[in-house]
Design a protein around this motif. Structure first.
Motif, PDB file in Angstrom:
ATOM      1  N   ILE A 107       5.096   9.693   2.781  1.00  0.00           N
ATOM      2  CA  ILE A 107       5.559  10.562   1.697  1.00  0.00           C
ATOM      3  C   ILE A 107       6.241  11.806   2.262  1.00  0.00           C
ATOM      4  N   LYS A 108       5.625  12.408   3.267  1.00  0.00           N
ATOM      5  CA  LYS A 108       6.176  13.615   3.873  1.00  0.00           C
ATOM      6  C   LYS A 108       7.486  13.330   4.608  1.00  0.00           C
ATOM      7  N   ASN A 109       7.492  12.294   5.421  1.00  0.00           N
ATOM      8  CA  ASN A 109       8.667  11.982   6.234  1.00  0.00           C
ATOM      9  C   ASN A 109       9.868  11.539   5.404  1.00  0.00           C
ATOM     10  N   ASN A 110       9.599  10.910   4.265  1.00  0.00           N
ATOM     11  CA  ASN A 110      10.680  10.371   3.442  1.00  0.00           C
ATOM     12  C   ASN A 110      10.919  11.166   2.162  1.00  0.00           C
ATOM     13  N   ASN A 111      10.167  12.269   2.008  1.00  0.00           N
ATOM     14  CA  ASN A 111      10.282  13.082   0.799  1.00  0.00           C
ATOM     15  C   ASN A 111      10.161  12.210  -0.449  1.00  0.00           C
ATOM     16  N   ALA A 112       9.146  11.347  -0.444  1.00  0.00           N
ATOM     17  CA  ALA A 112       8.977  10.353  -1.501  1.00  0.00           C
ATOM     18  C   ALA A 112       8.054  10.858  -2.607  1.00  0.00           C
ATOM     19  N   ASP A 113       8.256  10.334  -3.802  1.00  0.00           N
ATOM     20  CA  ASP A 113       7.399  10.647  -4.950  1.00  0.00           C
ATOM     21  C   ASP A 113       6.320   9.591  -5.153  1.00  0.00           C
ATOM     22  N   LEU A 114       6.483   8.466  -4.495  1.00  0.00           N
ATOM     23  CA  LEU A 114       5.530   7.367  -4.638  1.00  0.00           C
ATOM     24  C   LEU A 114       5.435   6.608  -3.326  1.00  0.00           C
ATOM     25  N   PHE A 115       4.213   6.242  -2.972  1.00  0.00           N
ATOM     26  CA  PHE A 115       3.979   5.394  -1.801  1.00  0.00           C
ATOM     27  C   PHE A 115       3.297   4.121  -2.257  1.00  0.00           C
ATOM     28  N   CYS A 116       3.721   2.980  -1.700  1.00  0.00           N
ATOM     29  CA  CYS A 116       2.999   1.737  -1.960  1.00  0.00           C
ATOM     30  C   CYS A 116       2.917   0.928  -0.674  1.00  0.00           C
ATOM     31  N   CYS A 117       1.839   0.166  -0.548  1.00  0.00           N
ATOM     32  CA  CYS A 117       1.637  -0.613   0.679  1.00  0.00           C
ATOM     33  C   CYS A 117       1.263  -2.045   0.335  1.00  0.00           C
ATOM     34  N   ASP A 118       1.366  -2.899   1.319  1.00  0.00           N
ATOM     35  CA  ASP A 118       0.946  -4.278   1.171  1.00  0.00           C
ATOM     36  C   ASP A 118      -0.585  -4.323   1.188  1.00  0.00           C
ATOM     37  N   TYR A 119      -1.156  -5.472   0.935  1.00  0.00           N
ATOM     38  CA  TYR A 119      -2.613  -5.546   0.811  1.00  0.00           C
ATOM     39  C   TYR A 119      -3.133  -6.931   1.195  1.00  0.00           C
ATOM     40  N   ASN A 120      -4.400  -6.976   1.541  1.00  0.00           N
ATOM     41  CA  ASN A 120      -5.094  -8.229   1.813  1.00  0.00           C
ATOM     42  C   ASN A 120      -5.734  -8.734   0.533  1.00  0.00           C
ATOM     43  N   GLU A 121      -5.720 -10.054   0.350  1.00  0.00           N
ATOM     44  CA  GLU A 121      -6.273 -10.642  -0.867  1.00  0.00           C
ATOM     45  C   GLU A 121      -7.487 -11.500  -0.516  1.00  0.00           C
ATOM     46  N   GLY A 122      -8.587 -10.855  -0.225  1.00  0.00           N
ATOM     47  CA  GLY A 122      -9.797 -11.592   0.106  1.00  0.00           C
ATOM     48  C   GLY A 122      -9.568 -12.521   1.276  1.00  0.00           C
ATOM     49  N   LYS A 123     -10.044 -13.747   1.154  1.00  0.00           N
ATOM     50  CA  LYS A 123      -9.885 -14.723   2.234  1.00  0.00           C
ATOM     51  C   LYS A 123      -8.596 -15.515   2.088  1.00  0.00           C
ATOM     52  N   ARG A 124      -7.901 -15.288   0.975  1.00  0.00           N
ATOM     53  CA  ARG A 124      -6.640 -15.996   0.763  1.00  0.00           C
ATOM     54  C   ARG A 124      -5.525 -15.372   1.588  1.00  0.00           C
ATOM     55  N   LYS A 125      -4.592 -16.200   1.978  1.00  0.00           N
ATOM     56  CA  LYS A 125      -3.445 -15.689   2.719  1.00  0.00           C
ATOM     57  C   LYS A 125      -2.172 -16.166   2.016  1.00  0.00           C
ATOM     58  N   PHE A 126      -1.481 -15.218   1.400  1.00  0.00           N
ATOM     59  CA  PHE A 126      -0.244 -15.528   0.707  1.00  0.00           C
ATOM     60  C   PHE A 126       0.927 -14.933   1.482  1.00  0.00           C
ATOM     61  N   LYS A 127       1.980 -15.685   1.558  1.00  0.00           N
ATOM     62  CA  LYS A 127       3.192 -15.159   2.174  1.00  0.00           C
ATOM     63  C   LYS A 127       4.061 -14.565   1.078  1.00  0.00           C
ATOM     64  N   ARG A 128       4.297 -13.266   1.165  1.00  0.00           N
ATOM     65  CA  ARG A 128       5.133 -12.588   0.181  1.00  0.00           C
ATOM     66  C   ARG A 128       6.341 -11.991   0.881  1.00  0.00           C
ATOM     67  N   LYS A 129       7.408 -11.956   0.158  1.00  0.00           N
ATOM     68  CA  LYS A 129       8.629 -11.342   0.687  1.00  0.00           C
ATOM     69  C   LYS A 129       8.354  -9.879   1.010  1.00  0.00           C
ATOM     70  N   LYS A 130       8.833  -9.441   2.151  1.00  0.00           N
ATOM     71  CA  LYS A 130       8.619  -8.058   2.565  1.00  0.00           C
ATOM     72  C   LYS A 130       9.850  -7.206   2.307  1.00  0.00           C
ATOM     73  N   ILE A 131       9.608  -5.975   1.958  1.00  0.00           N
ATOM     74  CA  ILE A 131      10.698  -5.012   1.835  1.00  0.00           C
ATOM     75  C   ILE A 131      10.927  -4.419   3.217  1.00  0.00           C
ATOM     76  N   ARG A 132      12.060  -4.671   3.794  1.00  0.00           N
ATOM     77  CA  ARG A 132      12.286  -4.259   5.174  1.00  0.00           C
ATOM     78  C   ARG A 132      12.675  -2.790   5.290  1.00  0.00           C
ATOM     79  N   LYS A 133      13.392  -2.287   4.304  1.00  0.00           N
ATOM     80  CA  LYS A 133      13.736  -0.876   4.363  1.00  0.00           C
ATOM     81  C   LYS A 133      12.646  -0.082   3.658  1.00  0.00           C
ATOM     82  N   LYS A 134      12.314   1.061   4.201  1.00  0.00           N
ATOM     83  CA  LYS A 134      11.193   1.816   3.647  1.00  0.00           C
ATOM     84  C   LYS A 134      11.585   2.652   2.442  1.00  0.00           C
TER      85      LYS A 134
END
Length: 322
Positions: A107-134
């Motif tokens: 947030i500080k480095n990018n002067n952002a109003d919102l931060f979001c991150c990827d997450y783990n889903e229990g023991k499941r492993k899903f492949k999701r498209k990643k946002i490459r640019k921050k």
């Protein structure tokens, strides 16, 4: 000096998971936090556990209120929060030690109003498209909601914006209230910073289809209708995505009504949705759109023309209509 972050945890009968949840927040490498635990009328030992941990860490504040639902508890937390930034964590989830630190650095480095991150889903492993640019401008908000989901818990918000625009959780709906909150917030924020690091641990509570076949599920129609009505403020690509999601929700609502043997007309009337007009106005537009992929178009055609097949794909043979 580090900005203060308020972490809001709504609690209802969470005695089996709340201690581990709180410990993961206490152990954050980012120290300037307040931990707001809002008990929503639990009848188990949740409050006792929270108060015990409060005595061990003065950053913890415990509130108890009459049961009003998770949105009511989150709104209560928003009203009492004193931090410059807000985070929500569910009582059966945990966060990695650097969750808040990573968020605040981004947030500080990018002067952002919102931060979001990827997450783990229990023991499941899903492949999701990643946002490459921050750094992502708000016009790409649907990309954020698609791949970083409409959840509240993998995000950090600026409280100043929440207060200024009076954003809160709708306590009258039981589905997608978090999606609606995020849509309202994303409309007024200027910049979003996204991280591919999985610093949130989501505990999937998978109770199967039976949990979804309830009248409360249809509140999704209210949410997507509200988003649809505000689509004109976005570019054509975003509009098409909003329309497609709304159409999906309409077709799924029709299927669920059939499975549940309830009058679909009454459902759509409740949410003031004229499905004939919506479908007539938008169906061909989506099929012709260059912004929508071929797979999504095929899915839409199946939903529209081959209802029984669509129901089988969506709900499985155990809910076959005879």
């Amino acid at each position: 000096m580090e900005s203060k972050v308020s972490i809001i945890v709504p609690i209802y009968n969470a005695e089996k998971t709340i201690e581990e949840c709180i410990k993961s927040i206490i152990n954050q490498s980012y120290k300037n936090i307040e931990i707001i635990l809002v008990d929503d009328g639990s009848i188990d030992n949740s409050v006792s556990i929270c108060k015990k941990m409060q005595r061990e860490d003065n950053r913890i504040i415990v509130y108890s209120k009459k049961n009003g639902g998770v949105s009511s508890a989150r709104n209560y937390g928003l009203n009492v929060a004193t931090g410059e930034y807000i985070g929500f964590i569910d009582s059966d989830d945990t966060v990695n030690r650097k969750f808040i630190k990573t968020a605040m650095n981004d947030i500080k480095n990018n002067n952002a109003d919102l931060f979001c991150c990827d997450y783990n889903e229990g023991k499941r492993k899903f492949k999701r498209k990643k946002i490459r640019k921050k750094d992502i401008v708000k016009q790409d908000y649907m990309l954020i909601l698609k791949w970083y989901k409409g959840f509240l818990w993998n995000k950090i918000y600026k409280k100043e914006l929440i207060d200024k625009y009076k954003i809160s959780l709708n306590e009258n709906i039981s589905m997608c209230e978090d999606l609606l909150f995020n849509f309202q917030y994303l409309r007024i924020c200027n910049k979003v910073s996204c991280s591919c690091e999985k610093n949130y641990n989501y505990n999937i509570n998978d109770n199967g289809l039976s949990k979804g076949l309830t009248l409360g599920w249809f509140d999704i129609l209210y949410v997507y209708n509200e988003i649809y009505k505000k689509k004109e403020s976005f570019n054509e690509k975003i509009q098409d995505t909003i329309i497609l999601d709304f159409l999906y929700s309409i077709y799924e609502a029709k299927m669920r009504a059939k499975i549940m043997k309830i009058d679909e007309k009454k459902i759509f009337e409740k949410y003031s949705i004229n499905i004939e007009n919506i479908i007539k106005k938008n169906y061909k537009r989506i099929l012709k759109s260059k912004n929508i992929g071929i797979i999504e178009k095929i899915k839409l055609i199946i939903f529209d023309k081959l209802e029984n097949i669509a129901m089988y794909i969506k709900f499985g043979k155990r809910n076959k209509i005879v």
